[in-house]
Write a protein that holds these residues in place. Sequence first.
Motif, mmCIF file in Angstrom:
data_model
loop_
_atom_site.group_PDB
_atom_site.id
_atom_site.type_symbol
_atom_site.label_atom_id
_atom_site.label_comp_id
_atom_site.label_asym_id
_atom_site.label_seq_id
_atom_site.Cartn_x
_atom_site.Cartn_y
_atom_site.Cartn_z
ATOM 1 N N GLY A 82 26.197 39.830 42.897
ATOM 2 C CA GLY A 82 24.723 39.561 42.399
ATOM 3 C C GLY A 82 24.777 40.023 40.881
ATOM 4 N N ARG A 83 25.856 39.638 40.344
ATOM 5 C CA ARG A 83 25.999 39.829 38.678
ATOM 6 C C ARG A 83 26.275 38.674 38.198
ATOM 7 N NH1 ARG A 83 30.001 45.065 39.341
ATOM 8 N NH2 ARG A 83 28.756 46.171 40.977
ATOM 9 N N GLY A 84 26.292 37.581 38.812
ATOM 10 C CA GLY A 84 26.662 36.310 38.027
ATOM 11 C C GLY A 84 25.674 35.963 36.961
ATOM 12 N N HIS A 85 24.345 36.440 36.891
ATOM 13 C CA HIS A 85 23.311 35.923 35.852
ATOM 14 C C HIS A 85 23.582 37.071 34.796
ATOM 15 C CE1 HIS A 85 21.924 39.656 38.128
ATOM 16 N NE2 HIS A 85 21.014 39.749 37.208
ATOM 17 N N ARG A 86 24.460 37.759 34.662
ATOM 18 C CA ARG A 86 24.747 38.776 33.439
ATOM 19 C C ARG A 86 26.136 38.863 33.293
ATOM 20 N NH1 ARG A 86 25.245 43.798 35.210
ATOM 21 N NH2 ARG A 86 24.769 44.176 37.248
ATOM 22 N N LYS A 87 26.997 37.904 33.576
ATOM 23 C CA LYS A 87 28.523 37.817 33.265
ATOM 24 C C LYS A 87 28.795 38.364 31.815
ATOM 25 C CE LYS A 87 32.326 34.635 33.818
ATOM 26 N NZ LYS A 87 32.860 33.250 34.320
ATOM 27 N N GLY A 88 29.596 39.117 31.581
ATOM 28 C CA GLY A 88 30.091 39.773 30.548
ATOM 29 C C GLY A 88 29.467 41.121 30.278
ATOM 30 N N ALA A 89 28.654 41.697 31.048
ATOM 31 C CA ALA A 89 28.028 42.953 31.293
ATOM 32 C C ALA A 89 29.439 43.932 31.545
ATOM 33 C CB ALA A 89 27.229 43.166 31.903
ATOM 34 N N PRO A 90 29.215 45.266 31.093
ATOM 35 C CA PRO A 90 30.163 46.006 31.246
ATOM 36 C C PRO A 90 30.662 46.207 32.588
ATOM 37 C CG PRO A 90 28.521 46.986 29.885
ATOM 38 C CD PRO A 90 28.066 45.566 30.172
ATOM 39 N N ASP A 91 29.766 46.035 33.677
ATOM 40 C CA ASP A 91 30.410 46.158 35.279
ATOM 41 C C ASP A 91 30.706 44.842 35.948
ATOM 42 O OD1 ASP A 91 27.728 45.007 35.040
ATOM 43 O OD2 ASP A 91 26.973 46.173 36.660
ATOM 44 N N THR A 92 31.133 43.709 34.905
ATOM 45 C CA THR A 92 31.692 42.548 35.347
ATOM 46 C C THR A 92 32.981 42.610 35.356
ATOM 47 O OG1 THR A 92 30.854 41.333 33.595
ATOM 48 C CG2 THR A 92 29.070 41.701 35.251
ATOM 49 N N PHE A 93 33.802 43.422 35.013
ATOM 50 C CA PHE A 93 35.199 43.446 34.445
ATOM 51 C C PHE A 93 35.983 44.352 35.567
ATOM 52 C CE2 PHE A 93 33.202 42.280 30.691
ATOM 53 C CZ PHE A 93 33.899 41.342 30.216
ATOM 54 N N ASP A 94 37.128 43.828 35.734
ATOM 55 C CA ASP A 94 38.064 44.853 36.400
ATOM 56 C C ASP A 94 38.814 45.894 35.469
ATOM 57 O OD1 ASP A 94 40.036 45.875 38.065
ATOM 58 O OD2 ASP A 94 41.357 44.162 38.092
ATOM 59 N N VAL A 95 37.901 46.902 35.219
ATOM 60 C CA VAL A 95 38.364 47.801 34.311
ATOM 61 C C VAL A 95 39.799 48.487 34.586
ATOM 62 C CG1 VAL A 95 37.579 50.041 32.997
ATOM 63 C CG2 VAL A 95 35.890 48.192 33.602
ATOM 64 N N ASP A 96 39.822 48.697 36.015
ATOM 65 C CA ASP A 96 40.949 49.589 36.361
ATOM 66 C C ASP A 96 42.190 48.914 36.113
ATOM 67 O OD1 ASP A 96 39.499 51.863 37.383
ATOM 68 O OD2 ASP A 96 39.367 51.065 39.442
ATOM 69 N N GLY A 97 42.292 47.385 36.546
ATOM 70 C CA GLY A 97 43.116 46.538 36.297
ATOM 71 C C GLY A 97 43.778 46.491 34.891
ATOM 72 N N TYR A 98 42.717 46.482 33.942
ATOM 73 C CA TYR A 98 42.909 46.473 32.456
ATOM 74 C C TYR A 98 43.680 47.795 32.009
ATOM 75 C CZ TYR A 98 41.565 45.865 27.407
ATOM 76 O OH TYR A 98 41.588 45.813 26.113
ATOM 77 N N VAL A 99 43.216 48.913 32.578
ATOM 78 C CA VAL A 99 43.821 50.076 32.206
ATOM 79 C C VAL A 99 45.146 50.142 32.591
ATOM 80 C CG1 VAL A 99 43.764 52.634 32.744
ATOM 81 C CG2 VAL A 99 41.586 51.278 32.064
ATOM 82 N N ALA A 100 45.310 49.785 34.063
ATOM 83 C CA ALA A 100 46.913 49.695 34.539
ATOM 84 C C ALA A 100 47.874 48.892 33.496
ATOM 85 C CB ALA A 100 46.743 48.919 35.962
ATOM 86 N N LEU A 101 47.249 47.655 33.237
ATOM 87 C CA LEU A 101 48.047 46.767 32.368
ATOM 88 C C LEU A 101 48.391 47.474 30.868
ATOM 89 C CD1 LEU A 101 49.341 44.102 31.813
ATOM 90 C CD2 LEU A 101 47.290 43.264 30.584
ATOM 91 N N LEU A 102 47.429 48.134 30.255
ATOM 92 C CA LEU A 102 47.377 49.005 29.146
ATOM 93 C C LEU A 102 48.726 49.950 29.158
ATOM 94 C CD1 LEU A 102 43.681 48.949 27.496
ATOM 95 C CD2 LEU A 102 45.706 47.477 26.854
ATOM 96 N N THR A 103 48.522 50.612 30.230
ATOM 97 C CA THR A 103 49.609 51.494 30.767
ATOM 98 C C THR A 103 50.937 51.143 30.655
ATOM 99 O OG1 THR A 103 47.840 52.777 31.663
ATOM 100 C CG2 THR A 103 49.918 53.580 32.213
ATOM 101 N N ARG A 104 51.105 49.826 31.287
ATOM 102 C CA ARG A 104 52.475 49.241 31.423
ATOM 103 C C ARG A 104 52.711 48.920 30.121
ATOM 104 N NH1 ARG A 104 53.272 44.305 34.983
ATOM 105 N NH2 ARG A 104 55.317 45.050 34.560
#
Length: 231
Positions: A82-104
């Motif tokens: 139910g977040r398609g109408h505000r794509k790009g907001a802070p809660d529309t990203f896979d933050v954990d996946g981003y952190v995992a990649l940065l850690t690697r």
Amino acid sequence: MDQAAPSDPGPPPVVRETLEQLVARAAQLARPGTRRVLGVTGAPGAGKSTLCAALLAALGDHAALVGMDGFHYAGVELQRLGRGHRKGAPDTFDVDGYVALLTRLRTPPRVPVYAPLFDRALEEPVGSAVPVPSATPLVLTEGNYLLMSEHGWSAVRACLDEVWYLDVPPEVRERRLIQRRRSYGHEAQAAEHWVRTVDGRNGCAVEASRSRADLVVHLDVPESPRDGRLG
């Protein structure tokens, strides 16, 4: 004896620099035999992608670019949440996946690490699209929320050696964003509405995180009178 309270580091230094000066700063981090991660952030329309493209072009094989936008949730998942109408907001990203990649990326293996990117034509993330060779000394990563603390974003800051915050007047950013959306085929009224609601709200959240940057940058580059883009 009472222990002294930690001193307040105060606000980050503010500089006005050209692209050439910022390239020189980044080059100091891109030392062969090491791995540094430099974050470039700022509100929507601040010129993050333009600056990173210039740094990447100048540094060549000494740098690689990994964008935060590659971790957008897919459109079908945003609709489910139910977040398609505000794509790009802070809660529309896979933050954990981003952190995992940065850690690697901070401790690179002997083989390339692959990062996703966001395809503007598809309006979707594309996985394993950006190779980062193990010998690349500097990884650039750019996005709106690198300094935020809500929605799990606080874990990102610890993965970054430095973060530069691009500071641009709101009216300049708004003009750029409207022109960007028009270039994607959006009607003028729809583009303005999106920029002044979704992008405007996100921009306020990003501006509140500015004090956590290592450097606040006013980029001294003239804009094109035709389209408002940097240089």
